[in-house]
Design a protein around this motif. Structure first.
Motif, PDB file in Angstrom:
ATOM      1  N   GLN A   1       0.850  -1.190   0.000  1.00 52.40           N
ATOM      2  CA  GLN A   1       0.000   0.000   0.000  1.00 52.40           C
ATOM      3  C   GLN A   1       0.883   1.234   0.000  1.00 52.40           C
ATOM      4  O   GLN A   1       1.853   1.333   0.761  1.00 52.40           O
ATOM      5  N   GLU A   2       0.556   2.176  -0.880  1.00 52.50           N
ATOM      6  CA  GLU A   2       1.309   3.416  -0.971  1.00 52.50           C
ATOM      7  C   GLU A   2       0.572   4.521  -0.235  1.00 52.50           C
ATOM      8  O   GLU A   2      -0.649   4.669  -0.377  1.00 52.50           O
ATOM      9  N   GLY A   3       1.298   5.252   0.567  1.00 51.11           N
ATOM     10  CA  GLY A   3       0.689   6.324   1.349  1.00 51.11           C
ATOM     11  C   GLY A   3       1.712   7.372   1.725  1.00 51.11           C
ATOM     12  O   GLY A   3       2.917   7.230   1.454  1.00 51.11           O
TER      13      GLY A   3
ATOM     14  N   ASP B   1       4.186  -3.141   2.732  1.00 44.63           N
ATOM     15  CA  ASP B   1       3.430  -4.385   2.631  1.00 44.63           C
ATOM     16  C   ASP B   1       3.539  -5.140   3.943  1.00 44.63           C
ATOM     17  O   ASP B   1       4.474  -4.933   4.722  1.00 44.63           O
ATOM     18  N   ALA B   2       2.571  -6.020   4.185  1.00 51.24           N
ATOM     19  CA  ALA B   2       2.492  -6.717   5.470  1.00 51.24           C
ATOM     20  C   ALA B   2       1.958  -8.125   5.245  1.00 51.24           C
ATOM     21  O   ALA B   2       1.635  -8.523   4.104  1.00 51.24           O
ATOM     22  N   VAL B   3       1.886  -8.880   6.325  1.00 56.12           N
ATOM     23  CA  VAL B   3       1.327 -10.229   6.301  1.00 56.12           C
ATOM     24  C   VAL B   3       0.463 -10.399   7.541  1.00 56.12           C
ATOM     25  O   VAL B   3       0.816  -9.916   8.625  1.00 56.12           O
ATOM     26  N   VAL B   4      -0.674 -11.062   7.376  1.00 54.85           N
ATOM     27  CA  VAL B   4      -1.644 -11.248   8.454  1.00 54.85           C
ATOM     28  C   VAL B   4      -1.796 -12.749   8.721  1.00 54.85           C
ATOM     29  O   VAL B   4      -1.961 -13.536   7.782  1.00 54.85           O
TER      30      VAL B   4
ATOM     31  N   VAL C   1       9.341  -1.782   3.929  1.00 59.61           N
ATOM     32  CA  VAL C   1       9.011  -0.374   3.717  1.00 59.61           C
ATOM     33  C   VAL C   1       9.886   0.120   2.573  1.00 59.61           C
ATOM     34  O   VAL C   1      11.114   0.161   2.698  1.00 59.61           O
ATOM     35  N   SER C   2       9.264   0.464   1.445  1.00 58.97           N
ATOM     36  CA  SER C   2       9.991   0.936   0.270  1.00 58.97           C
ATOM     37  C   SER C   2       9.984   2.455   0.253  1.00 58.97           C
ATOM     38  O   SER C   2       8.918   3.081   0.361  1.00 58.97           O
TER      39      SER C   2
ATOM     40  N   GLU D   1      14.050   6.827  -4.136  1.00 54.78           N
ATOM     41  CA  GLU D   1      15.503   6.833  -4.267  1.00 54.78           C
ATOM     42  C   GLU D   1      16.116   8.101  -3.679  1.00 54.78           C
ATOM     43  O   GLU D   1      17.183   8.056  -3.073  1.00 54.78           O
ATOM     44  N   THR D   2      15.445   9.235  -3.855  1.00 53.80           N
ATOM     45  CA  THR D   2      15.966  10.481  -3.283  1.00 53.80           C
ATOM     46  C   THR D   2      16.025  10.410  -1.766  1.00 53.80           C
ATOM     47  O   THR D   2      16.991  10.883  -1.153  1.00 53.80           O
ATOM     48  N   MET D   3      15.002   9.812  -1.164  1.00 55.92           N
ATOM     49  CA  MET D   3      15.000   9.673   0.297  1.00 55.92           C
ATOM     50  C   MET D   3      16.090   8.713   0.750  1.00 55.92           C
ATOM     51  O   MET D   3      16.739   8.927   1.785  1.00 55.92           O
ATOM     52  N   LYS D   4      16.321   7.661  -0.010  1.00 50.28           N
ATOM     53  CA  LYS D   4      17.387   6.720   0.354  1.00 50.28           C
ATOM     54  C   LYS D   4      18.747   7.410   0.316  1.00 50.28           C
ATOM     55  O   LYS D   4      19.581   7.202   1.211  1.00 50.28           O
ATOM     56  N   ARG D   5      18.974   8.230  -0.727  1.00 55.05           N
ATOM     57  CA  ARG D   5      20.259   8.936  -0.799  1.00 55.05           C
ATOM     58  C   ARG D   5      20.408   9.939   0.340  1.00 55.05           C
ATOM     59  O   ARG D   5      21.497  10.082   0.918  1.00 55.05           O
ATOM     60  N   SER D   6      19.316  10.626   0.683  1.00 54.68           N
ATOM     61  CA  SER D   6      19.385  11.579   1.793  1.00 54.68           C
ATOM     62  C   SER D   6      19.692  10.876   3.109  1.00 54.68           C
ATOM     63  O   SER D   6      20.511  11.350   3.905  1.00 54.68           O
ATOM     64  N   MET D   7      19.046   9.742   3.339  1.00 49.17           N
ATOM     65  CA  MET D   7      19.300   9.000   4.572  1.00 49.17           C
ATOM     66  C   MET D   7      20.714   8.448   4.588  1.00 49.17           C
ATOM     67  O   MET D   7      21.360   8.388   5.648  1.00 49.17           O
ATOM     68  N   ALA D   8      21.220   8.034   3.415  1.00 43.90           N
ATOM     69  CA  ALA D   8      22.599   7.540   3.359  1.00 43.90           C
ATOM     70  C   ALA D   8      23.591   8.657   3.691  1.00 43.90           C
ATOM     71  O   ALA D   8      24.559   8.441   4.427  1.00 43.90           O
TER      72      ALA D   8
END
Length: 294
Positions: A75-77, A88-91, A166-167, A170-177
């Motif tokens: 789910q995207e939010g 995504d999750a599992v129940v 949790v996906s 790419e911009t957020m991944k680079r900022s966090m890196a």
């Protein structure tokens, strides 16, 4: 007469066998049987094993009582701090009341799946990105509570809910890196500064000890020479500290002083005034003499 009785007995036996085959049902250990008689629910739920129903009158529905593993589509939010993520999750759930699961909801699997997706979107909107990444246990409990509340009336019990992945963009991944790299560099600099501070304190203590015993400086210099010579270098640069020169200067014996020869006093001489030589006079005598010589 006997033949008629035999024929009747065989007929009854055949009918009984056919009836038994039509009425016999087998419920497995992990299942429960729900019986509808002429469309009406029977109160007794059939347990595992062999059971009988009325043919063409009763209808037996089997409900699986095992724990069901259902993946929740990603789910995207947008999180509370305005970051777009895909989660995504599992129940894990199971049926605890077979009659309610069959009567009160059309398809309990589909209902649980839709409820899980809706609850997952709600959790994403109420949480921060840091909570999704590091505080998943609390989010799992909240998600389980949100799904379990409406499913109690369906005869379904939610056993566990887990957020799988949790996906991030790419911009957020680079900022966090970059943030993580900067934090590690900051810690490395702090550690190096702390090491320099401790080393300076130790060096100050060593310098204080060496100032009291100058020979220790010479021994330390010799140890440095040995350490450098072990590297098999062809050229050896040997620093010569000023403190060692001072040590050698203090250790050298004082040279004897040279005898001083007395000097006799000199009597003062009178100073004679020297007059400049007289200039020749050009008078009449000198002119006459000059003419006679001519």
């Amino acid at each position: 007469m006997v033949e008629e009785l035999v024929t009747a007995g065989v007929t009854l036996a055949s009918v009984g066998v056919v009836y038994t085959m039509a009425a016999a049902r087998v419920v497995k250990q992990y299942e429960r049987g729900v019986v509808f008689r002429l469309g009406r629910l029977r109160s007794d739920v059939r347990g595992p094993g062999f059971t009988m129903v009325v043919p063409f009158v009763d209808k037996l529905r089997k409900i699986n009582m095992q724990i069901v593993t259902m993946p929740v589509p990603a789910q995207e939010g947008i999180t509370r701090d305005n970051v777009t993520v895909r989660v995504d999750a599992v129940v894990y759930f199971k049926v605890v009341d077979a009659a309610d699961a069959l009567v009160k909801v059309e398809d309990y699997r589909f209902a649980v799946s839709q409820m899980a997706q809706t609850s997952l979107r709600s959790i994403i909107g109420k949480s921060d990105l840091d909570d999704l990444l590091s505080n998943r246990e609390k989010l799992n409990q909240g998600l389980e509570l949100m799904i379990d509340s409406p499913s109690i009336g369906w005869g379904v019990q939610i056993d566990r809910v887990e957020i799988k992945d949790v996906s991030l963009p790419e911009t957020m991944k680079r900022s966090m890196a970059r943030q993580a790299e900067a934090d590690r560099e900051r810690r490395a600099r702090i550690i190096n500064a702390d090491a320099e501070l401790q080393a300076s304190k130790k060096l100050a203590e060593a310098a204080e000890q060496m100032s009291e015993q100058p020979a220790a400086l010479q021994l330390r210099l010799l140890q440095t020479v040995v350490a450098v010579a072990a590297e098999k270098n062809s050229t050896l640069v040997l620093p010569f500290p000023v403190e060692l020169l001072r040590f050698l200067e203090r250790a050298a014996p004082a040279a004897p002083a040279a005898p001083v020869t007395p000097v006799a006093p000199v009597a003062p001489q009178p100073v004679q005034e020297q007059l400049p030589p007289a200039e020749p006079h050009s008078g009449p005598e000198s002119e006459g003499s000059n003419s006679g010589q001519g």
